[in-house]
Design a protein around this motif. Structure first.
Motif, PDB file in Angstrom:
ATOM      1  N   ASP A  16      -4.845 -13.822   5.265  1.00 44.64           N
ATOM      2  CA  ASP A  16      -3.871 -13.063   4.482  1.00 44.64           C
ATOM      3  C   ASP A  16      -3.080 -12.133   5.393  1.00 44.64           C
ATOM      4  OD1 ASP A  16      -4.591 -14.038   1.854  1.00 44.64           O
ATOM      5  OD2 ASP A  16      -6.470 -12.940   2.118  1.00 44.64           O
ATOM      6  N   PRO A  17      -1.823 -11.835   5.031  1.00 40.15           N
ATOM      7  CA  PRO A  17      -0.978 -11.003   5.886  1.00 40.15           C
ATOM      8  C   PRO A  17      -1.371  -9.528   5.854  1.00 40.15           C
ATOM      9  CG  PRO A  17       0.187 -11.565   3.873  1.00 40.15           C
ATOM     10  CD  PRO A  17      -1.094 -12.353   3.847  1.00 40.15           C
ATOM     11  N   VAL A  18      -0.902  -8.798   6.856  1.00 42.11           N
ATOM     12  CA  VAL A  18      -1.098  -7.348   6.910  1.00 42.11           C
ATOM     13  C   VAL A  18      -0.297  -6.711   5.776  1.00 42.11           C
ATOM     14  CG1 VAL A  18      -0.695  -5.278   8.310  1.00 42.11           C
ATOM     15  CG2 VAL A  18      -1.464  -7.405   9.391  1.00 42.11           C
ATOM     16  N   PRO A  19      -0.855  -5.715   5.076  1.00 41.11           N
ATOM     17  CA  PRO A  19      -0.112  -5.073   3.980  1.00 41.11           C
ATOM     18  C   PRO A  19       1.157  -4.379   4.462  1.00 41.11           C
ATOM     19  CG  PRO A  19      -2.453  -4.495   3.906  1.00 41.11           C
ATOM     20  CD  PRO A  19      -2.223  -5.182   5.209  1.00 41.11           C
ATOM     21  N   ILE A  20       2.084  -4.212   3.538  1.00 44.13           N
ATOM     22  CA  ILE A  20       3.274  -3.399   3.773  1.00 44.13           C
ATOM     23  C   ILE A  20       2.968  -1.979   3.328  1.00 44.13           C
ATOM     24  CG2 ILE A  20       5.663  -2.994   3.065  1.00 44.13           C
ATOM     25  CD1 ILE A  20       6.003  -5.974   2.783  1.00 44.13           C
ATOM     26  N   TYR A  21       3.329  -1.010   4.158  1.00 48.44           N
ATOM     27  CA  TYR A  21       3.042   0.391   3.856  1.00 48.44           C
ATOM     28  C   TYR A  21       4.327   1.151   3.543  1.00 48.44           C
ATOM     29  CZ  TYR A  21      -1.925   0.479   5.036  1.00 48.44           C
ATOM     30  OH  TYR A  21      -3.278   0.305   5.028  1.00 48.44           O
ATOM     31  N   VAL A  39       0.867  -1.182   0.000  1.00 46.50           N
ATOM     32  CA  VAL A  39       0.000   0.000   0.000  1.00 46.50           C
ATOM     33  C   VAL A  39       0.898   1.224   0.000  1.00 46.50           C
ATOM     34  CG1 VAL A  39      -1.774   1.285   1.244  1.00 46.50           C
ATOM     35  CG2 VAL A  39      -1.831  -1.214   1.221  1.00 46.50           C
ATOM     36  N   VAL A  40       0.712   2.084  -0.983  1.00 47.06           N
ATOM     37  CA  VAL A  40       1.510   3.304  -1.108  1.00 47.06           C
ATOM     38  C   VAL A  40       0.635   4.496  -0.737  1.00 47.06           C
ATOM     39  CG1 VAL A  40       2.960   4.708  -2.619  1.00 47.06           C
ATOM     40  CG2 VAL A  40       2.809   2.234  -2.988  1.00 47.06           C
ATOM     41  N   LEU A  41       1.075   5.262   0.259  1.00 50.88           N
ATOM     42  CA  LEU A  41       0.376   6.469   0.697  1.00 50.88           C
ATOM     43  C   LEU A  41       1.220   7.699   0.378  1.00 50.88           C
ATOM     44  CD1 LEU A  41      -0.960   5.433   4.247  1.00 50.88           C
ATOM     45  CD2 LEU A  41      -2.050   5.113   2.021  1.00 50.88           C
ATOM     46  N   ASN A  42       0.575   8.837   0.314  1.00 45.75           N
ATOM     47  CA  ASN A  42       1.310  10.085   0.132  1.00 45.75           C
ATOM     48  C   ASN A  42       2.061  10.457   1.398  1.00 45.75           C
ATOM     49  OD1 ASN A  42       0.435  10.795  -2.618  1.00 45.75           O
ATOM     50  ND2 ASN A  42      -1.596  10.980  -1.702  1.00 45.75           N
ATOM     51  N   ARG A  43       1.475  10.129   2.542  1.00 49.10           N
ATOM     52  CA  ARG A  43       2.130  10.369   3.835  1.00 49.10           C
ATOM     53  C   ARG A  43       1.743   9.227   4.766  1.00 49.10           C
ATOM     54  NH1 ARG A  43      -2.648  12.884   3.952  1.00 49.10           N
ATOM     55  NH2 ARG A  43      -3.928  12.356   5.791  1.00 49.10           N
ATOM     56  N   ILE A  44       2.579   8.985   5.751  1.00 52.74           N
ATOM     57  CA  ILE A  44       2.269   7.945   6.734  1.00 52.74           C
ATOM     58  C   ILE A  44       2.527   8.507   8.128  1.00 52.74           C
ATOM     59  CG2 ILE A  44       2.797   5.647   7.625  1.00 52.74           C
ATOM     60  CD1 ILE A  44       3.656   4.819   4.858  1.00 52.74           C
ATOM     61  N   PRO A  82       0.917   8.213  12.418  1.00 50.68           N
ATOM     62  CA  PRO A  82       0.243   7.230  13.264  1.00 50.68           C
ATOM     63  C   PRO A  82      -1.252   7.105  12.987  1.00 50.68           C
ATOM     64  CG  PRO A  82       1.829   8.441  14.564  1.00 50.68           C
ATOM     65  CD  PRO A  82       1.818   9.084  13.202  1.00 50.68           C
ATOM     66  N   ASP A  83      -1.928   8.237  12.709  1.00 47.05           N
ATOM     67  CA  ASP A  83      -3.360   8.177  12.420  1.00 47.05           C
ATOM     68  C   ASP A  83      -3.652   7.360  11.161  1.00 47.05           C
ATOM     69  OD1 ASP A  83      -3.920   9.660  14.639  1.00 47.05           O
ATOM     70  OD2 ASP A  83      -4.283  11.542  13.570  1.00 47.05           O
ATOM     71  N   ASP A  84      -2.744   7.471  10.165  1.00 45.78           N
ATOM     72  CA  ASP A  84      -2.930   6.710   8.927  1.00 45.78           C
ATOM     73  C   ASP A  84      -2.806   5.213   9.183  1.00 45.78           C
ATOM     74  OD1 ASP A  84      -3.099   9.098   7.284  1.00 45.78           O
ATOM     75  OD2 ASP A  84      -0.952   9.315   7.652  1.00 45.78           O
ATOM     76  N   LEU A  85      -1.877   4.830  10.041  1.00 46.68           N
ATOM     77  CA  LEU A  85      -1.714   3.420  10.376  1.00 46.68           C
ATOM     78  C   LEU A  85      -2.878   2.917  11.219  1.00 46.68           C
ATOM     79  CD1 LEU A  85       2.110   3.418  11.182  1.00 46.68           C
ATOM     80  CD2 LEU A  85       0.987   2.663   9.080  1.00 46.68           C
ATOM     81  N   GLN A  86      -3.376   3.781  12.101  1.00 46.24           N
ATOM     82  CA  GLN A  86      -4.543   3.390  12.897  1.00 46.24           C
ATOM     83  C   GLN A  86      -5.754   3.168  12.000  1.00 46.24           C
ATOM     84  OE1 GLN A  86      -5.298   5.991  16.191  1.00 46.24           O
ATOM     85  NE2 GLN A  86      -7.301   5.104  16.639  1.00 46.24           N
TER      86      GLN A  86
END
Length: 238
Positions: free
Chosen positions: A70-75, A45-50, A52-56
């Motif tokens: 299935d495994p948790v995505p990589i960010y 998963v590609v985000l513009n910013r990462i 703590p709120d984005d991970l939550q």
């Protein structure tokens, strides 16, 4: 199932909104990327910013994936992909070679992956797995079934590294793990019989004799050590 892939992309859109840049299904030679099995499996998963709120915000999606096995995505952020490709060359090479873009632009389309750290990373990973193999052996040596499982499971992991070893040696690297292992055995003149026996352990439900599995393990260690020696002797830069 295509519906499941669409569902996970929809959940990621809901979780991240406009911050979501791309979603990529990846995995070296995995059935999901080849299209034989349409399940999320490994996701980037590609985000513009990462922050703590984005991970939550990703928590409900991660739990949903886990509930389906299935495994948790990589960010990553886009910038991190550009900045990290020289640090994780093996992972980025694997992602780029077998991928399927589910949403957004392809983050690997114009990415140049430096390989001057590849030999060092490969040797590090091989030696780390060898140390773990020896450690786990101590606790399973007296149980032939567990020892057979240890060898078959570890060979699955080593096969991924063997593919990169073949690349550094200038040989074609098959995606199929068995073919990859046997190809490296051919290139380095390893004992193919040891690896074939371990693949048989994985495919057979018979009870194995302690003496036989210990003998196979002894040969297995020798061949893994030979692979590491060959990688250690390769030039450090490409």
């Amino acid at each position: 199932m295509a519906d499941q892939l669409n569902e996970v992309v929809g959940k990621l859109k809901d979780a991240h909104g406009e911050n979501l840049k791309a979603v990529v299904l990846y995995g070296s030679g995995t059935a999901s990327v080849r299209g034989d099995e349409d399940r999320p499996k490994n996701l980037l998963v590609v985000l513009n910013r990462i922050a703590p709120d984005d991970l939550q915000s990703a928590h409900p999606v991660a739990e949903w994936l886990r509930s389906h096995g299935d495994p948790v995505p990589i960010y990553f952020t886009s910038r991190e992909i550009d900045d990290s490709s020289d640090v994780f060359p093996m992972e980025f090479i694997d992602m780029s070679r077998a991928r399927r873009v589910l949403f957004g632009p392809d983050p690997f389309e114009r990415l140049e992956i430096p390989t001057y750290n590849l030999r060092h990373q490969l040797e590090y990973e091989l030696r780390g797995k060898l140390l773990r193999l020896r450690t786990v052996y101590i606790s399973v040596a007296a149980n032939p079934d567990r020892l057979a499982r240890l060898m078959s499971d570890s060979l699955e992991s080593f096969a991924v590294l063997f593919r990169h070893a073949l690349g550094l040696l200038g040989a074609d690297a098959p995606y199929d793990k068995r073919e990859c292992v046997l190809k490296l055995a051919e290139v380095l003149n390893l004992d193919r019989a040891v690896f074939i026996r371990i693949f048989e352990y994985a495919a057979d439900e018979d009870v194995w004799l302690e003496a036989e599995t210990r003998l196979t393990f002894a040969g297995y260690l020798i061949e893994i050590e030979r692979v590491i020696q060959a990688v250690d002797e390769l030039p450090g830069e490409r």
